[in-house]
Design an enzyme around this catalytic site. Structure first.
Site, short mmCIF file in Angstrom:
data_model
loop_
_atom_site.label_atom_id
_atom_site.label_comp_id
_atom_site.label_asym_id
_atom_site.label_seq_id
_atom_site.Cartn_x
_atom_site.Cartn_y
_atom_site.Cartn_z
N TYR A 152 4.74 -67.48 -19.82
CA TYR A 152 5.67 -66.97 -21.02
C TYR A 152 5.02 -66.11 -22.03
O TYR A 152 4.56 -65.29 -22.62
CB TYR A 152 7.05 -67.57 -21.82
CG TYR A 152 7.81 -67.19 -23.02
CD1 TYR A 152 8.34 -65.58 -22.34
CD2 TYR A 152 7.14 -67.22 -24.35
CE1 TYR A 152 9.24 -64.90 -22.89
CE2 TYR A 152 8.48 -66.48 -24.46
CZ TYR A 152 9.23 -65.48 -24.53
OH TYR A 152 10.26 -64.55 -25.75
N ASP A 206 14.85 -53.48 -11.22
CA ASP A 206 13.44 -54.38 -11.21
C ASP A 206 12.44 -53.88 -11.95
O ASP A 206 12.03 -53.77 -11.31
CB ASP A 206 13.40 -55.64 -10.63
CG ASP A 206 12.27 -57.06 -11.33
OD1 ASP A 206 11.29 -56.57 -12.07
OD2 ASP A 206 12.87 -58.27 -10.55
N LYS A 251 3.99 -42.99 -20.26
CA LYS A 251 3.07 -42.14 -20.39
C LYS A 251 3.02 -40.94 -20.09
O LYS A 251 3.10 -39.51 -20.06
CB LYS A 251 1.58 -43.27 -19.84
CG LYS A 251 0.36 -42.01 -19.67
CD LYS A 251 -0.66 -42.77 -19.06
CE LYS A 251 -2.32 -41.41 -17.94
NZ LYS A 251 -2.69 -42.27 -17.15
N ARG A 252 3.63 -40.99 -18.58
CA ARG A 252 4.16 -39.65 -17.84
C ARG A 252 5.17 -39.23 -18.21
O ARG A 252 5.36 -38.51 -18.38
CB ARG A 252 5.01 -40.40 -16.35
CG ARG A 252 5.38 -39.45 -15.55
CD ARG A 252 4.56 -39.93 -14.22
NE ARG A 252 5.48 -38.54 -12.90
CZ ARG A 252 6.26 -38.90 -11.81
NH1 ARG A 252 5.99 -39.87 -11.24
NH2 ARG A 252 6.17 -37.84 -11.15
N TYR A 274 -2.97 -49.03 -23.58
CA TYR A 274 -2.84 -47.86 -22.52
C TYR A 274 -2.45 -46.42 -24.48
O TYR A 274 -2.87 -45.45 -24.60
CB TYR A 274 -1.41 -47.73 -22.98
CG TYR A 274 -1.22 -48.03 -21.12
CD1 TYR A 274 -1.21 -49.10 -20.69
CD2 TYR A 274 -0.41 -47.03 -20.76
CE1 TYR A 274 -1.19 -49.11 -19.02
CE2 TYR A 274 -0.58 -47.04 -18.91
CZ TYR A 274 -0.87 -48.90 -18.43
OH TYR A 274 -0.91 -49.10 -17.08
N LEU A 304 12.26 -54.64 -23.14
CA LEU A 304 13.34 -56.28 -23.92
C LEU A 304 12.65 -56.90 -22.22
O LEU A 304 13.44 -57.79 -22.30
CB LEU A 304 13.98 -55.92 -24.49
CG LEU A 304 14.45 -55.97 -25.74
CD1 LEU A 304 13.42 -54.32 -26.48
CD2 LEU A 304 15.53 -56.03 -26.41
N PHE A 322 19.24 -61.40 -14.03
CA PHE A 322 18.59 -62.31 -14.21
C PHE A 322 19.54 -64.02 -15.16
O PHE A 322 20.16 -64.53 -15.14
CB PHE A 322 16.89 -63.02 -14.13
CG PHE A 322 16.16 -63.98 -14.22
CD1 PHE A 322 17.25 -65.23 -13.66
CD2 PHE A 322 15.54 -64.52 -15.00
CE1 PHE A 322 16.52 -66.64 -13.24
CE2 PHE A 322 15.29 -65.82 -15.40
CZ PHE A 322 15.29 -66.91 -14.12
N1 LIG Z 1 15.50 -64.26 -29.00
C1 LIG Z 1 14.76 -64.42 -29.43
O1 LIG Z 1 14.98 -65.44 -30.15
C2 LIG Z 1 13.81 -63.92 -28.07
C3 LIG Z 1 11.47 -64.84 -29.33
C4 LIG Z 1 11.35 -64.15 -29.14
C5 LIG Z 1 11.02 -63.05 -28.38
N2 LIG Z 1 12.38 -62.87 -27.34
C6 LIG Z 1 11.97 -61.09 -26.60
O2 LIG Z 1 12.91 -60.36 -27.13
C7 LIG Z 1 13.72 -60.15 -25.31
C8 LIG Z 1 14.66 -60.31 -25.14
O3 LIG Z 1 15.22 -61.88 -25.60
P1 LIG Z 1 16.65 -62.31 -25.07
O4 LIG Z 1 17.00 -63.00 -26.30
O5 LIG Z 1 17.53 -60.88 -25.44
O6 LIG Z 1 16.79 -62.65 -23.68
P2 LIG Z 1 17.34 -62.60 -22.84
O7 LIG Z 1 17.60 -63.07 -21.52
O8 LIG Z 1 19.23 -62.43 -22.97
O9 LIG Z 1 17.02 -60.98 -21.96
C9 LIG Z 1 16.62 -61.27 -21.44
C10 LIG Z 1 16.45 -59.67 -20.17
O10 LIG Z 1 15.94 -59.06 -19.53
C11 LIG Z 1 16.31 -59.15 -18.11
N3 LIG Z 1 15.22 -59.47 -16.94
C12 LIG Z 1 14.37 -59.66 -16.97
N4 LIG Z 1 13.31 -60.57 -16.21
C13 LIG Z 1 13.88 -58.72 -15.85
C14 LIG Z 1 12.89 -58.22 -14.66
N5 LIG Z 1 12.33 -58.58 -13.88
N6 LIG Z 1 13.34 -56.99 -14.82
C15 LIG Z 1 14.58 -56.35 -15.90
N7 LIG Z 1 14.95 -56.55 -16.72
C16 LIG Z 1 14.93 -58.38 -16.11
C17 LIG Z 1 17.50 -59.92 -18.56
O11 LIG Z 1 18.78 -60.10 -17.01
C18 LIG Z 1 18.20 -59.79 -19.58
O12 LIG Z 1 19.43 -59.40 -19.51
C19 LIG Z 1 12.39 -60.84 -24.45
O13 LIG Z 1 11.36 -60.01 -24.34
C20 LIG Z 1 12.43 -62.30 -25.30
O14 LIG Z 1 11.07 -62.63 -25.07
C21 LIG Z 1 13.32 -63.53 -27.65
#
Ligand SMILES: NC(=O)c1ccc[n+]([C@@H]2O[C@H](COP(=O)([O-])OP(=O)(O)OC[C@H]3O[C@@H](n4cnc5c(N)ncnc54)[C@H](O)[C@@H]3O)[C@@H](O)[C@H]2O)c1
Length: 315
Positions: free
Chosen positions: A144, A57, A104-105, A158, A72, A35
């Site tokens: 979010y 997904d 868990k599994r 969990y 992530l 995405f």
């Molecule tokens: N970058 C930051 O400053 C920051 C700050 C706080 C938290 N985070 C957390 O770190 C994690 C990674 O963030 P990022 O900056 O790399 O963002 P990003 O958007 O580059 O990465 C997120 C990835 O998750 C994938 N994704 C989204 N929904 C999905 C789904 N339902 N199934 C499978 N894949 C899915 C996207 O395609 C993407 O590759 C996230 O969980 C985000 O909330 C990031």
């Protein structure tokens, strides 16, 4: 050899984590629905004997035999997570539940990427992990913020009910190579503007401050937390850079490092410009011996070097 699942592995942070895991000899299963992530972020790893890329997904369950799960997957910037808010909250809640069920599994250790957004609009500065936050449950950011808060709840339940070996990191603003060009964040905005010949837009006077952590420092913290087995290892750990910069300082530095003489223009402060947020990293420092190492100048140089060809390719 350890088998590690990285959900969201083709995203900005996930791809850096995959790099580190491969470099230290682990076998990586990178899972992404693409995405906001891109195959190009992990293109250099495709074909590596210890790397596997799966389009999936996390809203749907999956079974893979792994020792560690890094969860992530979730769009991270407001323009991305507000694009389809219901999908965002499903990813955090159903997705995290599926990945915890998997852990868990197969008895895997589980790591949840949480966020400083769980503190909302904080009334405590800086924010220690013990602060419960001040979050609006019905606003446009709630899909979010509340999704991530619920994901933390799921991790703890969990852990307590099913013995899953969980870790939770609360990530503060992070920047670096492979950030999406148009994620609307200040670092990518300034770098994009400077490289595409547009004036750098600073809101208000530009005296508001933000802190930025370089992606490699963050990933180092992830690995240290995953290895940490102290009595409070299941508690959330803040990871971020407590050092602050004004927006004007950041814009000036980006101008210098991109070698542009473009002007800085001031625009009115948006009504919802988030107030300052700053990590209290005392717990992380004590338990993991972690601190940010990369100076903003050095991190920005690497970010600009990565953005330059991508911006030029779009011309
Ligand atoms: N970058 C930051 O400053 C920051 C700050 C706080 C938290 N985070 C957390 O770190 C994690 C990674 O963030 P990022 O900056 O790399 O963002 P990003 O958007 O580059 O990465 C997120 C990835 O998750 C994938 N994704 C989204 N929904 C999905 C789904 N339902 N199934 C499978 N894949 C899915 C996207 O395609 C993407 O590759 C996230 O969980 C985000 O909330 C990031």
């Amino acid at each position: 050899m350890r088998r590690v699942l990285v959900t969201g592995g083709a995203g900005f942070l996930g791809s850096h984590l995959c790099d580190r895991l491969i470099a230290r000899g682990d076998e990586v299963v990178c899972l992404d629905n693409f995405f906001t992530g891109a195959k190009t972020n992990v293109g250099h790893l495709v074909g590596h004997p210890r790397f596997e890329l799966i389009r999936h997904d996390i809203i749907e369950p999956i079974l893979v035999e792994v020792d560690w799960v890094f969860n992530l997957a979730c769009p991270a910037s407001p323009i991305h997570y507000q694009y389809n808010p219901i999908k965002t909250i499903k990813t955090s809640i159903l997705g995290t539940m599926n990945m915890l069920g998997l852990a868990k599994r197969v008895k895997a250790r589980f790591f949840q990427a949480s966020t400083s957004e769980v503190y909302g609009d904080p009334v405590v500065h800086p924010q220690p992990e013990s602060y419960w936050g001040n979050v609006n449950p019905i606003g446009i950011r709630s899909c979010y913020d509340e999704g991530k808060r619920c994901a933390e709840t799921l991790c703890m339940d969990y852990h307590r009910s099913n013995g899953v070996d969980t870790r939770i990191v609360r990530i503060f603003n992070t920047y670096g190579p492979r950030m999406a060009l148009r994620d609307g964040r200040v670092v990518s905005n300034f770098v994009m503007q400077a490289l595409s010949g547009k004036p750098l837009t600073v809101y208000g006077e530009g005296n508001q401050t933000r802190s930025f952590c370089y992606c490699d420092d963050l990933v180092e913290g992830f690995l240290r937390l995953m290895e940490y087995e102290g009595p409070d290892c299941h508690e959330p750990h803040n990871i971020g850079n407590p050092g602050e910069f004004t927006m004007l300082e950041l814009a000036t530095l980006v101008k210098e490092l991109t070698g542009t003489s473009l002007p800085i223009v001031h625009e009115p402060l948006p009504a919802d410009d988030p107030k300052q947020r700053q990590p209290d990293i005392a717990r992380t420092r004590k338990n993991l011996g972690w601190e940010p190492k990369t100076a903003l100048r050095e991190g920005l140089q690497k970010t600009i070097a990565d953005f330059r060809p991508r911006v030029e390719a779009e011309r």
